[in-house]
Motif scaffolding. Structure first.
Motif, PDB file in Angstrom:
ATOM      1  N   VAL A   1      30.860  34.029  38.907  1.00 41.06           N
ATOM      2  CA  VAL A   1      32.121  33.295  38.716  1.00 41.06           C
ATOM      3  C   VAL A   1      32.573  32.677  40.041  1.00 41.06           C
ATOM      4  CG1 VAL A   1      34.573  33.513  38.127  1.00 41.06           C
ATOM      5  CG2 VAL A   1      32.839  34.557  36.664  1.00 41.06           C
ATOM      6  N   TYR A   2      32.401  33.411  41.146  1.00 38.54           N
ATOM      7  CA  TYR A   2      32.711  32.813  42.454  1.00 38.54           C
ATOM      8  C   TYR A   2      31.837  31.572  42.658  1.00 38.54           C
ATOM      9  CZ  TYR A   2      33.125  32.082  47.504  1.00 38.54           C
ATOM     10  OH  TYR A   2      33.336  31.520  48.750  1.00 38.54           O
ATOM     11  N   GLY A   3      30.531  31.729  42.363  1.00 31.71           N
ATOM     12  CA  GLY A   3      29.615  30.588  42.501  1.00 31.71           C
ATOM     13  C   GLY A   3      30.086  29.401  41.668  1.00 31.71           C
TER      14      GLY A   3
ATOM     15  N   GLY B   1      32.450  34.991  59.964  1.00 33.82           N
ATOM     16  CA  GLY B   1      33.137  36.278  60.057  1.00 33.82           C
ATOM     17  C   GLY B   1      34.637  36.207  59.851  1.00 33.82           C
ATOM     18  N   THR B   2      35.058  36.064  58.599  1.00 32.64           N
ATOM     19  CA  THR B   2      36.489  36.014  58.249  1.00 32.64           C
ATOM     20  C   THR B   2      36.855  37.270  57.454  1.00 32.64           C
ATOM     21  OG1 THR B   2      36.121  34.953  56.130  1.00 32.64           O
ATOM     22  CG2 THR B   2      36.266  33.501  58.048  1.00 32.64           C
ATOM     23  N   HIS B   3      38.025  37.240  56.825  1.00 34.23           N
ATOM     24  CA  HIS B   3      38.457  38.387  56.009  1.00 34.23           C
ATOM     25  C   HIS B   3      38.069  38.229  54.536  1.00 34.23           C
ATOM     26  CE1 HIS B   3      40.678  39.502  59.536  1.00 34.23           C
ATOM     27  NE2 HIS B   3      41.511  38.494  59.435  1.00 34.23           N
TER      28      HIS B   3
ATOM     29  N   GLY C   1      50.664  28.668  52.813  1.00 33.43           N
ATOM     30  CA  GLY C   1      50.094  29.982  52.503  1.00 33.43           C
ATOM     31  C   GLY C   1      50.985  30.767  51.570  1.00 33.43           C
ATOM     32  N   ARG C   2      50.389  31.786  50.959  1.00 37.91           N
ATOM     33  CA  ARG C   2      51.167  32.545  49.964  1.00 37.91           C
ATOM     34  C   ARG C   2      51.971  33.669  50.598  1.00 37.91           C
ATOM     35  NH1 ARG C   2      46.637  36.219  46.826  1.00 37.91           N
ATOM     36  NH2 ARG C   2      45.352  36.597  48.648  1.00 37.91           N
ATOM     37  N   THR C   3      51.589  34.087  51.815  1.00 36.34           N
ATOM     38  CA  THR C   3      52.293  35.190  52.465  1.00 36.34           C
ATOM     39  C   THR C   3      52.946  34.625  53.727  1.00 36.34           C
ATOM     40  OG1 THR C   3      50.389  36.516  51.741  1.00 36.34           O
ATOM     41  CG2 THR C   3      52.019  37.622  53.135  1.00 36.34           C
TER      42      THR C   3
ATOM     43  N   PRO D   1      46.017  29.397  55.889  1.00 36.09           N
ATOM     44  CA  PRO D   1      45.890  29.414  57.358  1.00 36.09           C
ATOM     45  C   PRO D   1      45.955  30.809  57.989  1.00 36.09           C
ATOM     46  CG  PRO D   1      48.158  28.911  56.786  1.00 36.09           C
ATOM     47  CD  PRO D   1      47.438  29.174  55.480  1.00 36.09           C
ATOM     48  N   THR D   2      45.703  31.853  57.231  1.00 41.14           N
ATOM     49  CA  THR D   2      45.844  33.220  57.751  1.00 41.14           C
ATOM     50  C   THR D   2      44.996  33.459  59.008  1.00 41.14           C
ATOM     51  OG1 THR D   2      46.243  33.984  55.505  1.00 41.14           O
ATOM     52  CG2 THR D   2      45.650  35.669  57.124  1.00 41.14           C
ATOM     53  N   MET D   3      45.571  34.215  59.959  1.00 42.66           N
ATOM     54  CA  MET D   3      44.898  34.521  61.233  1.00 42.66           C
ATOM     55  C   MET D   3      43.504  35.097  61.008  1.00 42.66           C
ATOM     56  SD  MET D   3      46.921  34.511  64.180  1.00 42.66           S
ATOM     57  CE  MET D   3      46.646  36.014  65.049  1.00 42.66           C
TER      58      MET D   3
ATOM     59  N   ASN E   1      41.814  21.597  51.238  1.00 40.97           N
ATOM     60  CA  ASN E   1      41.832  22.686  50.259  1.00 40.97           C
ATOM     61  C   ASN E   1      40.891  23.775  50.758  1.00 40.97           C
ATOM     62  OD1 ASN E   1      43.646  21.701  48.241  1.00 40.97           O
ATOM     63  ND2 ASN E   1      42.084  20.226  47.589  1.00 40.97           N
ATOM     64  N   ASN E   2      41.445  24.625  51.644  1.00 42.49           N
ATOM     65  CA  ASN E   2      40.642  25.658  52.302  1.00 42.49           C
ATOM     66  C   ASN E   2      40.798  27.037  51.657  1.00 42.49           C
ATOM     67  OD1 ASN E   2      39.431  27.155  54.811  1.00 42.49           O
ATOM     68  ND2 ASN E   2      41.521  27.973  54.607  1.00 42.49           N
ATOM     69  N   ALA E   3      42.003  27.378  51.209  1.00 44.20           N
ATOM     70  CA  ALA E   3      42.278  28.739  50.730  1.00 44.20           C
ATOM     71  C   ALA E   3      41.338  29.120  49.592  1.00 44.20           C
ATOM     72  CB  ALA E   3      43.722  28.843  50.250  1.00 44.20           C
TER      73      ALA E   3
HETATM   74  N1  LIG Z   1      33.718  33.098  55.345  1.00 46.70           N
HETATM   75  C1  LIG Z   1      32.629  32.613  54.786  1.00 46.70           C
HETATM   76  O1  LIG Z   1      31.501  32.964  55.151  1.00 46.70           O
HETATM   77  C2  LIG Z   1      32.742  31.599  53.698  1.00 46.70           C
HETATM   78  C3  LIG Z   1      31.568  31.137  53.118  1.00 46.70           C
HETATM   79  C4  LIG Z   1      31.629  30.149  52.157  1.00 46.70           C
HETATM   80  C5  LIG Z   1      32.846  29.631  51.761  1.00 46.70           C
HETATM   81  N2  LIG Z   1      33.987  30.112  52.325  1.00 46.70           N
HETATM   82  C6  LIG Z   1      35.263  29.530  51.857  1.00 46.70           C
HETATM   83  O2  LIG Z   1      36.117  29.321  52.965  1.00 46.70           O
HETATM   84  C7  LIG Z   1      37.465  29.301  52.523  1.00 46.70           C
HETATM   85  C8  LIG Z   1      38.324  30.100  53.485  1.00 46.70           C
HETATM   86  O3  LIG Z   1      37.957  31.474  53.402  1.00 46.70           O
HETATM   87  P1  LIG Z   1      37.861  32.446  54.674  1.00 46.70           P
HETATM   88  O4  LIG Z   1      36.440  32.788  54.831  1.00 46.70           O
HETATM   89  O5  LIG Z   1      38.619  31.920  55.806  1.00 46.70           O
HETATM   90  O6  LIG Z   1      38.559  33.760  54.056  1.00 46.70           O
HETATM   91  P2  LIG Z   1      39.919  34.517  54.395  1.00 46.70           P
HETATM   92  O7  LIG Z   1      39.943  34.930  55.828  1.00 46.70           O
HETATM   93  O8  LIG Z   1      40.045  35.579  53.357  1.00 46.70           O
HETATM   94  O9  LIG Z   1      41.017  33.385  54.173  1.00 46.70           O
HETATM   95  C9  LIG Z   1      41.327  32.961  52.858  1.00 46.70           C
HETATM   96  C10 LIG Z   1      42.679  32.290  52.854  1.00 46.70           C
HETATM   97  O10 LIG Z   1      43.015  31.930  51.497  1.00 46.70           O
HETATM   98  C11 LIG Z   1      44.315  32.406  51.224  1.00 46.70           C
HETATM   99  N3  LIG Z   1      44.539  32.660  49.810  1.00 46.70           N
HETATM  100  C12 LIG Z   1      43.901  33.520  48.984  1.00 46.70           C
HETATM  101  N4  LIG Z   1      44.449  33.494  47.764  1.00 46.70           N
HETATM  102  C13 LIG Z   1      45.455  32.584  47.815  1.00 46.70           C
HETATM  103  C14 LIG Z   1      46.402  32.126  46.887  1.00 46.70           C
HETATM  104  N5  LIG Z   1      46.472  32.610  45.633  1.00 46.70           N
HETATM  105  N6  LIG Z   1      47.287  31.184  47.270  1.00 46.70           N
HETATM  106  C15 LIG Z   1      47.270  30.694  48.526  1.00 46.70           C
HETATM  107  N7  LIG Z   1      46.413  31.111  49.474  1.00 46.70           N
HETATM  108  C16 LIG Z   1      45.514  32.056  49.108  1.00 46.70           C
HETATM  109  C17 LIG Z   1      44.434  33.682  52.037  1.00 46.70           C
HETATM  110  O11 LIG Z   1      45.787  34.068  52.149  1.00 46.70           O
HETATM  111  P3  LIG Z   1      46.202  35.626  52.363  1.00 46.70           P
HETATM  112  O12 LIG Z   1      45.785  35.976  53.768  1.00 46.70           O
HETATM  113  O13 LIG Z   1      47.679  35.622  52.176  1.00 46.70           O
HETATM  114  O14 LIG Z   1      45.449  36.422  51.364  1.00 46.70           O
HETATM  115  C18 LIG Z   1      43.814  33.217  53.350  1.00 46.70           C
HETATM  116  O15 LIG Z   1      44.742  32.477  54.081  1.00 46.70           O
HETATM  117  C19 LIG Z   1      37.453  29.819  51.089  1.00 46.70           C
HETATM  118  O16 LIG Z   1      37.615  28.733  50.199  1.00 46.70           O
HETATM  119  C20 LIG Z   1      36.066  30.413  50.925  1.00 46.70           C
HETATM  120  O17 LIG Z   1      35.588  30.348  49.602  1.00 46.70           O
HETATM  121  C21 LIG Z   1      33.968  31.073  53.273  1.00 46.70           C
END
Ligand SMILES: NC(=O)c1ccc[n+]([C@@H]2O[C@H](COP(=O)([O-])OP(=O)(O)OC[C@H]3O[C@@H](n4cnc5c(N)ncnc54)[C@H](OP(=O)(O)O)[C@@H]3O)[C@@H](O)[C@H]2O)c1
Length: 311
Positions: A179-181, A216-218, A49-51, A25-27, A102-104
């Motif tokens: 591998v991500y794929g 547009g995330t991190h 979350g982990r942090t 759920p990170t900001m 299961n978002n993380a």
């Molecule tokens: N953004 C896109 O365009 C996009 C496209 C396709 C799929 N996705 C998918 O969307 C999901 C969310 O990603 P996001 O785009 O929101 O990215 P993000 O801003 O980087 O958020 C990812 C989240 O996952 C958490 N996380 C990472 N490793 C973890 C671990 N070992 N244990 C627990 N939590 C962990 C992060 O925590 P920390 O902040 O503590 O690191 C953060 O809260 C992911 O599954 C990603 O594959 C995103």
């Protein structure tokens, strides 16, 4: 809901009395905006979350917008099977869970092995969520009609084969994008197999999946630099934000997957150009993602790897 219909957050019903556990759920990420919208509709949210300082920041931000929000914090590192077991044990006292999101996830990380000997992306994006889902299954069942939402990706289509090798053994050169794929293909294979197994055994839990297009995330900055801001991470973050849809819009497919009336194994994603953005609807998936033999095999490998058989 028909396969063609486009969805907006106005379609979200009142969620009072519903419990939703969401990972990551990170900001500024999809988890933050998914949680915010669910809190607005009255859901009781368990934010995992982990942090913890990052989860606390999200809790404060949500409380600012939704003063009465019911929020619980859970420490969870998906890259550690021990941490997943500990988090699930702590969550066990929180009662029935209606939806697990299961978002993380991580994307394109440099080669690394976790304490369990697993490659980091597969550990975080697939094996950790696989174990978490299995351990929370009794609470999902207790809700009477549990749902598991997995956040996959358009990138599942870059996988040339399913990840069916021994996950503890490195074979060949590590390639971070394939591998991500594969890890995101695993999310879809997992969804289909969980749905089939629950139907076959009469378990009252369904599984669906969503993808956010390009949002547009991190995610890029985290994957390439190990952090979300500062120096090159901030440049990457700003670049991604300039060419993608906003993260709050990217949360819509997840919100649809959590709240819409959908058949088991439904997959939702943006309806716009090449599914990169726009309001969500049901979408298709790659041929590999429909391979039920691969899904069964991945399930067996996953059970063996995490040491838990279910449902
Ligand atoms: N953004 C896109 O365009 C996009 C496209 C396709 C799929 N996705 C998918 O969307 C999901 C969310 O990603 P996001 O785009 O929101 O990215 P993000 O801003 O980087 O958020 C990812 C989240 O996952 C958490 N996380 C990472 N490793 C973890 C671990 N070992 N244990 C627990 N939590 C962990 C992060 O925590 P920390 O902040 O503590 O690191 C953060 O809260 C992911 O599954 C990603 O594959 C995103």
């Amino acid at each position: 809901m028909s396969a063609e219909a486009v969805w907006t957050p106005e379609d979200i019903p009142d969620l009072s009395g519903r419990t939703i556990l969401l990972t990551g759920p990170t900001m500024g990420g999809l988890g933050h905006y998914t949680a915010l919208e669910l809190a607005r509709r009255g859901a009781y949210l368990i934010l995992a979350g982990r942090t913890l300082s990052k989860v606390d920041a999200t809790v404060s931000a949500i409380r600012k917008e939704v003063p009465g929000a019911q929020l619980e914090v859970l420490e969870l590192d998906l890259a550690s099977l021990a941490s997943v077991r500990k988090a699930a044990a702590e969550a066990a006292v929180l009662g029935p869970i209606d939806v697990l999101v299961n978002n993380a996830g991580v994307m394109g990380t440099p080669y690394a092995r976790t304490e369990d000997g697993l490659e980091l992306q597969m550990a975080t994006n697939h094996f950790g969520p696989f174990l978490l889902t299995g351990l929370l299954l009794p609470q999902l069942v207790a809700s009477g009609a549990g749902r598991v939402v997995s956040v996959s990706s358009l990138m599942h289509t870059v996988a040339l084969k399913a990840p069916l090798g021994d996950p503890l053994v490195k074979k060949g050169r590590y390639q971070r994008w394939p591998v991500y794929g594969q890890s995101k293909l695993a999310n879809l294979l997992f969804t289909g197999e969980l749905e089939r197994r629950c139907r076959a055994k009469g378990v009252p839990v369904s599984a669906v999946a969503a993808h956010p297009g390009f949002s547009g995330t991190h995610l890029v900055a985290n994957g390439q630099t190990g952090r979300a801001s500062g120096g090159i991470a901030s440049i990457l973050d700003a670049t991604v934000k300039g060419i993608s849809q906003p993260a709050d819009a990217g949360a819509w497919p997840s919100l649809m997957a959590v709240t819409a009336d959908l058949p088991g194994d439904a997959y939702v994603g943006p309806s716009g150009f090449k599914q990169l953005g726009g309001p969500p609807r049901r979408v298709g998936r790659s041929k590999l993602a429909k391979d039920t033999d691969a899904a069964r095999r991945l399930w067996e490998i996953s059970e063996e790897t995490v040491g838990l058989r279910y449902p």
